[in-house]
Design an enzyme around this catalytic site. Structure first.
Site, PDB file in Angstrom:
ATOM      1  N   SER A   1       1.695 -10.753   9.214  1.00 35.81           N
ATOM      2  CA  SER A   1       0.812  -9.766   8.595  1.00 35.81           C
ATOM      3  C   SER A   1      -0.647  -9.949   8.998  1.00 35.81           C
ATOM      4  O   SER A   1      -1.294 -10.935   8.636  1.00 35.81           O
ATOM      5  CB  SER A   1       0.931  -9.840   7.068  1.00 35.81           C
ATOM      6  OG  SER A   1      -0.017  -8.995   6.462  1.00 35.81           O
TER       7      SER A   1
ATOM      8  N   GLU B   1       0.143  -0.741  15.091  1.00 35.88           N
ATOM      9  CA  GLU B   1      -0.730   0.413  14.845  1.00 35.88           C
ATOM     10  C   GLU B   1      -1.652   0.661  16.027  1.00 35.88           C
ATOM     11  O   GLU B   1      -1.858   1.807  16.444  1.00 35.88           O
ATOM     12  CB  GLU B   1      -1.566   0.199  13.579  1.00 35.88           C
ATOM     13  CG  GLU B   1      -2.461   1.397  13.265  1.00 35.88           C
ATOM     14  CD  GLU B   1      -3.403   1.157  12.093  1.00 35.88           C
ATOM     15  OE1 GLU B   1      -4.528   1.702  12.126  1.00 35.88           O
ATOM     16  OE2 GLU B   1      -3.027   0.428  11.144  1.00 35.88           O
TER      17      GLU B   1
ATOM     18  N   CYS C   1       2.476   6.272   8.225  1.00 34.00           N
ATOM     19  CA  CYS C   1       1.546   6.442   7.106  1.00 34.00           C
ATOM     20  C   CYS C   1       0.649   7.646   7.385  1.00 34.00           C
ATOM     21  O   CYS C   1       0.110   7.781   8.498  1.00 34.00           O
ATOM     22  CB  CYS C   1       0.695   5.183   6.964  1.00 34.00           C
ATOM     23  SG  CYS C   1      -0.657   5.344   5.787  1.00 34.00           S
TER      24      CYS C   1
ATOM     25  N   CYS D   1       0.862  -1.178   0.000  1.00 34.06           N
ATOM     26  CA  CYS D   1       0.000   0.000   0.000  1.00 34.06           C
ATOM     27  C   CYS D   1       0.904   1.236   0.000  1.00 34.06           C
ATOM     28  O   CYS D   1       2.122   1.142   0.192  1.00 34.06           O
ATOM     29  CB  CYS D   1      -0.912   0.001   1.226  1.00 34.06           C
ATOM     30  SG  CYS D   1      -0.029   0.124   2.808  1.00 34.06           S
TER      31      CYS D   1
ATOM     32  N   THR E   1      -6.774   0.839  10.770  1.00 36.36           N
ATOM     33  CA  THR E   1      -6.980   1.129   9.345  1.00 36.36           C
ATOM     34  C   THR E   1      -7.139  -0.104   8.464  1.00 36.36           C
ATOM     35  O   THR E   1      -7.750  -0.023   7.396  1.00 36.36           O
ATOM     36  CB  THR E   1      -5.814   1.965   8.786  1.00 36.36           C
ATOM     37  OG1 THR E   1      -4.584   1.248   8.970  1.00 36.36           O
ATOM     38  CG2 THR E   1      -5.724   3.314   9.482  1.00 36.36           C
TER      39      THR E   1
ATOM     40  N   HIS F   1       5.599  -6.280   7.705  1.00 32.52           N
ATOM     41  CA  HIS F   1       5.398  -7.642   8.195  1.00 32.52           C
ATOM     42  C   HIS F   1       5.631  -8.657   7.077  1.00 32.52           C
ATOM     43  O   HIS F   1       4.727  -9.398   6.662  1.00 32.52           O
ATOM     44  CB  HIS F   1       3.995  -7.791   8.782  1.00 32.52           C
ATOM     45  CG  HIS F   1       3.839  -7.095  10.096  1.00 32.52           C
ATOM     46  ND1 HIS F   1       2.634  -6.614  10.553  1.00 32.52           N
ATOM     47  CD2 HIS F   1       4.746  -6.782  11.049  1.00 32.52           C
ATOM     48  CE1 HIS F   1       2.807  -6.038  11.731  1.00 32.52           C
ATOM     49  NE2 HIS F   1       4.073  -6.135  12.051  1.00 32.52           N
TER      50      HIS F   1
ATOM     51  N   HIS G   1      -0.954  -5.206  18.139  1.00 29.57           N
ATOM     52  CA  HIS G   1      -0.490  -4.795  16.809  1.00 29.57           C
ATOM     53  C   HIS G   1       0.113  -3.396  16.918  1.00 29.57           C
ATOM     54  O   HIS G   1      -0.385  -2.546  17.647  1.00 29.57           O
ATOM     55  CB  HIS G   1      -1.667  -4.790  15.830  1.00 29.57           C
ATOM     56  CG  HIS G   1      -1.266  -4.547  14.406  1.00 29.57           C
ATOM     57  ND1 HIS G   1      -1.004  -3.290  13.921  1.00 29.57           N
ATOM     58  CD2 HIS G   1      -1.085  -5.395  13.361  1.00 29.57           C
ATOM     59  CE1 HIS G   1      -0.682  -3.381  12.636  1.00 29.57           C
ATOM     60  NE2 HIS G   1      -0.724  -4.644  12.281  1.00 29.57           N
TER      61      HIS G   1
ATOM     62  N   SER H   1       1.559  -5.798   2.628  1.00 29.15           N
ATOM     63  CA  SER H   1       2.967  -5.862   3.042  1.00 29.15           C
ATOM     64  C   SER H   1       3.795  -6.790   2.158  1.00 29.15           C
ATOM     65  O   SER H   1       4.928  -7.121   2.496  1.00 29.15           O
ATOM     66  CB  SER H   1       3.046  -6.339   4.500  1.00 29.15           C
ATOM     67  OG  SER H   1       2.368  -7.575   4.658  1.00 29.15           O
TER      68      SER H   1
ATOM     69  N   HIS I   1       3.268   1.949  10.619  1.00 26.63           N
ATOM     70  CA  HIS I   1       2.261   1.677  11.653  1.00 26.63           C
ATOM     71  C   HIS I   1       2.120   2.816  12.661  1.00 26.63           C
ATOM     72  O   HIS I   1       1.109   2.912  13.354  1.00 26.63           O
ATOM     73  CB  HIS I   1       2.631   0.407  12.431  1.00 26.63           C
ATOM     74  CG  HIS I   1       2.753  -0.813  11.589  1.00 26.63           C
ATOM     75  ND1 HIS I   1       3.938  -1.212  11.014  1.00 26.63           N
ATOM     76  CD2 HIS I   1       1.842  -1.743  11.221  1.00 26.63           C
ATOM     77  CE1 HIS I   1       3.755  -2.332  10.334  1.00 26.63           C
ATOM     78  NE2 HIS I   1       2.499  -2.671  10.436  1.00 26.63           N
TER      79      HIS I   1
END
Length: 288
Positions: free
Chosen positions: A226, A131, A97, A12, A167, A40, A129, A270, A75
């Site tokens: 991931s 993020e 991001c 992404c 996200t 990841h 995680h 990823s 993240h």
């Protein structure tokens, strides 16, 4: 046997940006520390480590030399990480991001709103995680993280709720949990649902369903860590039971392809394009 790489799969924009930042910094001065895996995907991490990227953990920050450079991956991180880096004289290369950075700001505003109304901040996301750690760190951990319907039991349904999402979560799951929360609240207006799922990621879901149906075999390439990869692979599996999840080409098995005329190769946000191309080439040798 025809082998097709999904044009919608791969990095992404946030991951592309983070890796570009890392490559630029490595080209300038050689060694750069990255706080956690930059992506990841083990194979891509190894490629960058060969260029001089060093993966570190939070416990390593205080041991870094003054003027060391540390990259914050896509993240994002909680404010405490930036404070510690500044205290230790570590230069931060912030590759968060932009979508995640915007969500961090929304989380802070949502928490302030809930404080005024004795409400609760609830975030759909995977506990632990990176993020999600960064998101709840914006509010000193004062948020309820839910992964499934069962986790809703931690919520007080007599108080207002502000609901957001990591996200890369599933839109369908977010909407499903919204419906349940509205039904359990004293009044549906007590729920503020803020769909913060990245559409550049979520839009891949429907496309991937079609892609999986259009091939006899699906090879889904992603790193074991991931979160997005697990979600997207399961979508492939729902549509095509002959879907297989691998991390690299060496994991392919000849027996998977018996009788197949068409193979689709796809991956997570990823997963680098070069790795999917490597897998596709290996599949082509199997079919020869």
């Amino acid at each position: 046997m025809k082998v097709v790489i999904d044009s919608h799969s791969g990095f992404c924009a946030g991951v592309v940006r983070a890796i570009s930042e890392a490559e630029r910094a490595l080209a300038e001065r050689g060694e750069v520390c990255c706080l956690g895996d930059i992506v990841h995907n083990r194979v891509e991490v190894q490629r960058l480590e060969a260029l001089g990227l060093k993966t570190i953990s939070h416990s390593d920050i205080e041991q870094l030399n003054t003027n060391s450079r540390m990259l914050i991956r896509a993240h994002g991180e909680p404010p405490a990480t930036y404070t510690l880096a500044a205290k230790c004289g570590v230069e931060v290369i912030d590759a968060t991001c932009p979508v995640v950075a915007a969500l961090q700001r929304r989380v802070k505003r949502a928490y302030e709103q809930m404080e005024r109304s004795n409400g609760q901040l609830v975030i759909l996301g995977k506990r632990g995680h990176a993020e999600v750690v960064g998101l709840i760190g914006q509010v000193d951990g004062n948020a309820i993280v839910v992964e499934s319907e069962a986790d809703l039991e931690a919520i007080d349904f007599h108080r207002p709720i502000y609901f957001l999402s990591q996200t890369t979560q599933s839109v369908a799951l977010f909407e499903h949990l919204c419906d349940i929360m509205r039904s359990r609240l004293d009044h549906s207006s007590m729920l503020t649902a803020d769909d913060t799922i990245c559409r550049r990621v979520s839009s891949r879901e429907e496309h991937l369903r079609t892609f999986a149906r259009n091939h006899d075999i699906v090879i889904f390439v992603c790193g074991r860590k991931s979160s997005n990869g697990k979600v997207l692979y399961n979508i492939c599996l729902e549509e095509n039971p002959r879907s297989y999840n691998i991390e690299e080409a060496s994991e392919l098995k000849i027996e998977w392809f018996a009788g197949a005329e068409s193979v689709g190769v796809c991956g997570a946000t990823s997963t680098p394009l070069w790795l999917m191309e490597s897998v596709a080439k290996q599949i082509e040798t199997i079919s020869e």
